[in-house]
Design a protein around this motif. Structure first.
Motif, PDB file in Angstrom:
ATOM      1  N   ALA A 246       3.742 -25.917   1.209  1.00 41.55           N
ATOM      2  CA  ALA A 246       4.230 -25.040   2.281  1.00 41.55           C
ATOM      3  C   ALA A 246       4.773 -23.737   1.685  1.00 41.55           C
ATOM      4  O   ALA A 246       4.537 -22.647   2.231  1.00 41.55           O
ATOM      5  CB  ALA A 246       5.305 -25.745   3.093  1.00 41.55           C
ATOM      6  N   ASP A 247       5.492 -23.829   0.562  1.00 41.44           N
ATOM      7  CA  ASP A 247       6.048 -22.605  -0.030  1.00 41.44           C
ATOM      8  C   ASP A 247       4.963 -21.721  -0.652  1.00 41.44           C
ATOM      9  O   ASP A 247       5.086 -20.488  -0.659  1.00 41.44           O
ATOM     10  CB  ASP A 247       7.134 -22.946  -1.051  1.00 41.44           C
ATOM     11  CG  ASP A 247       8.497 -23.163  -0.368  1.00 41.44           C
ATOM     12  OD1 ASP A 247       8.539 -23.098   0.887  1.00 41.44           O
ATOM     13  OD2 ASP A 247       9.494 -23.390  -1.073  1.00 41.44           O
TER      14      ASP A 247
ATOM     15  N   ASP B 254       1.915 -21.338   0.593  1.00 46.75           N
ATOM     16  CA  ASP B 254       1.337 -20.604   1.726  1.00 46.75           C
ATOM     17  C   ASP B 254       2.327 -19.558   2.264  1.00 46.75           C
ATOM     18  O   ASP B 254       1.937 -18.443   2.637  1.00 46.75           O
ATOM     19  CB  ASP B 254       0.909 -21.578   2.833  1.00 46.75           C
ATOM     20  CG  ASP B 254      -0.454 -22.208   2.526  1.00 46.75           C
ATOM     21  OD1 ASP B 254      -1.083 -21.790   1.537  1.00 46.75           O
ATOM     22  OD2 ASP B 254      -0.876 -23.112   3.264  1.00 46.75           O
ATOM     23  N   LYS B 255       3.632 -19.921   2.249  1.00 47.10           N
ATOM     24  CA  LYS B 255       4.654 -18.980   2.735  1.00 47.10           C
ATOM     25  C   LYS B 255       4.679 -17.710   1.869  1.00 47.10           C
ATOM     26  O   LYS B 255       4.856 -16.586   2.371  1.00 47.10           O
ATOM     27  CB  LYS B 255       6.008 -19.689   2.667  1.00 47.10           C
ATOM     28  CG  LYS B 255       7.155 -18.981   3.325  1.00 47.10           C
ATOM     29  CD  LYS B 255       8.359 -19.908   3.339  1.00 47.10           C
ATOM     30  CE  LYS B 255       9.592 -19.196   3.828  1.00 47.10           C
ATOM     31  NZ  LYS B 255      10.768 -20.074   3.714  1.00 47.10           N
ATOM     32  N   LEU B 256       4.482 -17.915   0.574  1.00 47.53           N
ATOM     33  CA  LEU B 256       4.482 -16.789  -0.360  1.00 47.53           C
ATOM     34  C   LEU B 256       3.399 -15.758   0.006  1.00 47.53           C
ATOM     35  O   LEU B 256       3.621 -14.543  -0.016  1.00 47.53           O
ATOM     36  CB  LEU B 256       4.226 -17.382  -1.741  1.00 47.53           C
ATOM     37  CG  LEU B 256       4.430 -16.535  -2.978  1.00 47.53           C
ATOM     38  CD1 LEU B 256       4.924 -17.447  -4.091  1.00 47.53           C
ATOM     39  CD2 LEU B 256       3.148 -15.880  -3.399  1.00 47.53           C
TER      40      LEU B 256
ATOM     41  N   VAL C  77       1.858 -15.570   3.107  1.00 48.27           N
ATOM     42  CA  VAL C  77       2.014 -15.092   4.487  1.00 48.27           C
ATOM     43  C   VAL C  77       3.153 -14.069   4.604  1.00 48.27           C
ATOM     44  O   VAL C  77       3.062 -13.114   5.374  1.00 48.27           O
ATOM     45  CB  VAL C  77       2.257 -16.312   5.421  1.00 48.27           C
ATOM     46  CG1 VAL C  77       2.674 -15.875   6.809  1.00 48.27           C
ATOM     47  CG2 VAL C  77       1.009 -17.172   5.484  1.00 48.27           C
ATOM     48  N   ASN C  78       4.210 -14.273   3.800  1.00 48.54           N
ATOM     49  CA  ASN C  78       5.372 -13.382   3.917  1.00 48.54           C
ATOM     50  C   ASN C  78       5.485 -12.366   2.791  1.00 48.54           C
ATOM     51  O   ASN C  78       6.396 -11.525   2.814  1.00 48.54           O
ATOM     52  CB  ASN C  78       6.664 -14.213   3.966  1.00 48.54           C
ATOM     53  CG  ASN C  78       6.739 -14.992   5.256  1.00 48.54           C
ATOM     54  OD1 ASN C  78       6.977 -14.438   6.312  1.00 48.54           O
ATOM     55  ND2 ASN C  78       6.484 -16.285   5.167  1.00 48.54           N
TER      56      ASN C  78
END
Ligand code: NAI
Length: 312
Positions: free
Chosen positions: A212-213, A215-217, A219-220
């Motif tokens: 999850a982190d 993908d978060k990296l 996306v954000n």
């Protein structure tokens, strides 16, 4: 201008909507004739939905665009009078060779025949054709209706004007083509994409970050930045020009890059199962279809924002 689409699956339907959106007449052909009627129905539904959601492309109404698209179960009829042909049959060298050889006798001196191929260069399947100089790859990115990039990849025999005219046509219908000078494995987009995926995979396997982190990296962090400027311009802006950036940061970048490992083999099912169980807690497998629709709505909103910003 008449556009012929060969293969009316996911990508063939997308191309048909893009060309009709720009006011071109489109004829869709498929080896499975029921598939043509299914494709025409799906296109009509999609275009009407896009219209009601405010993300229909072009100036024409959805019903006018639908009326520009017809189907055919005859290859010769589909190609007759077409200036541009977009082949969209499944990714198989033998199948593409067979389809291009069948088309060869109907190709005229003012026709361009482009393949949507994701990774096969035309040199792998057009070698026996008389008209191979009028063929090339025009590789879209899924979903092409909302992600405008197209990679134009000429084969060894492609005439320069065929690449140029393809680029001009694709720009005129609202896509964003880039032109490679020659074929190479993965073209350009997948070379970059795989280098990202490979590093994400290695970081996950090393236990550095959760799925999850990772993908978060993107996306954000990198995602929003790269939605407006590319990696080279990022370097240019993050110092007093790219030369200054290289003088300041090249050694640090090299030190990090030297620790990157050779590409992992992703046919590593235990790791894939671990990632999948983490991803599934947010998006269970039975909700993938819904999530794809969500993705397309967000990409449509981003495309519309980018268009608004371009006009300012
Ligand atoms: P698809 O499987 O959805 O559609 C292929 C269509 O071709 C089917 O309707 C099939 O009946 C038809 N077909 C099979 N043999 C044929 C023949 N001999 N003559 C005419 N039609 C025939 O495949 P999809 O996803 O639309 O892919 C098409 C091409 O686009 C492939 O080369 C693929 O690699 C490429 N592509 C796919 C992307 C994706 O995300 N699906 C993204 C970018 C490119």
């Amino acid at each position: 201008m008449k556009i012929a689409i060969i293969g009316s699956g996911l990508i063939g339907q997308s191309w048909a909507m893009i060309f009709a959106g720009a006011g071109h007449k489109v004829t869709l052909y498929d080896i499975v004739s029921e598939q043509v009627s299914k494709a025409l129905e799906t296109i009509a539904t999609n275009l009407k939905n896009y219209e009601s959601q405010g993300c229909l492309r072009g100036q024409l109404t959805a019903s006018r665009q639908v009326s520009l698209i017809t189907g055919s179960s005859d290859l010769q009829e589909c190609l007759n009078g077409a200036s541009y042909v977009q082949e969209c049959v499944p990714e198989s060298v033998d199948l593409k060779r067979q389809v291009f050889n069948q088309m060869d006798m109907y190709i005229t001196e003012d026709m361009i025949v482009a393949s949507s191929s994701s990774c096969l260069g035309v040199s792998q399947f057009v070698g026996e054709m008389k008209n191979k100089h009028r063929t090339l790859v025009a590789h879209p990115v899924n979903p092409p209706y909302f992600v405008p990039l197209v990679e134009i990849v000429p084969g060894p025999w492609t005439l320069p004007e065929v690449s140029q005219q393809t680029r001009t046509l694709l720009e005129s219908v609202g896509q964003a083509p880039v032109t490679l000078s020659k074929e190479c494995p993965g073209f350009a987009l997948n070379r970059i994409q795989y280098s990202i995926i490979n590093e994400c995979w290695c970081m996950y396997k090393d236990g550095l970050l959760s799925a999850a982190d990772i993908d978060k990296l993107m996306v954000n962090g990198l995602g929003p930045r790269y939605a407006f400027i590319g990696p080279l311009e990022t370097m240019h802006l993050n110092a007093d020009g790219i030369v200054d950036y290289c003088k300041r940061y090249a050694q640090g970048a090299y030190n990090v890059s030297s620790t990157l490992t050779p590409p992992p083999i992703m046919y590593d099912i235990p790791t894939a199962e671990n990632v999948q169980s983490e991803l599934s807690s947010a998006v269970p497998l039975e909700q993938l279809l819904e999530r794809r629709k969500w993705r397309d709505r967000h990409l449509a909103a981003l495309a519309s924002l980018k268009n608004q910003l371009k006009e300012k």
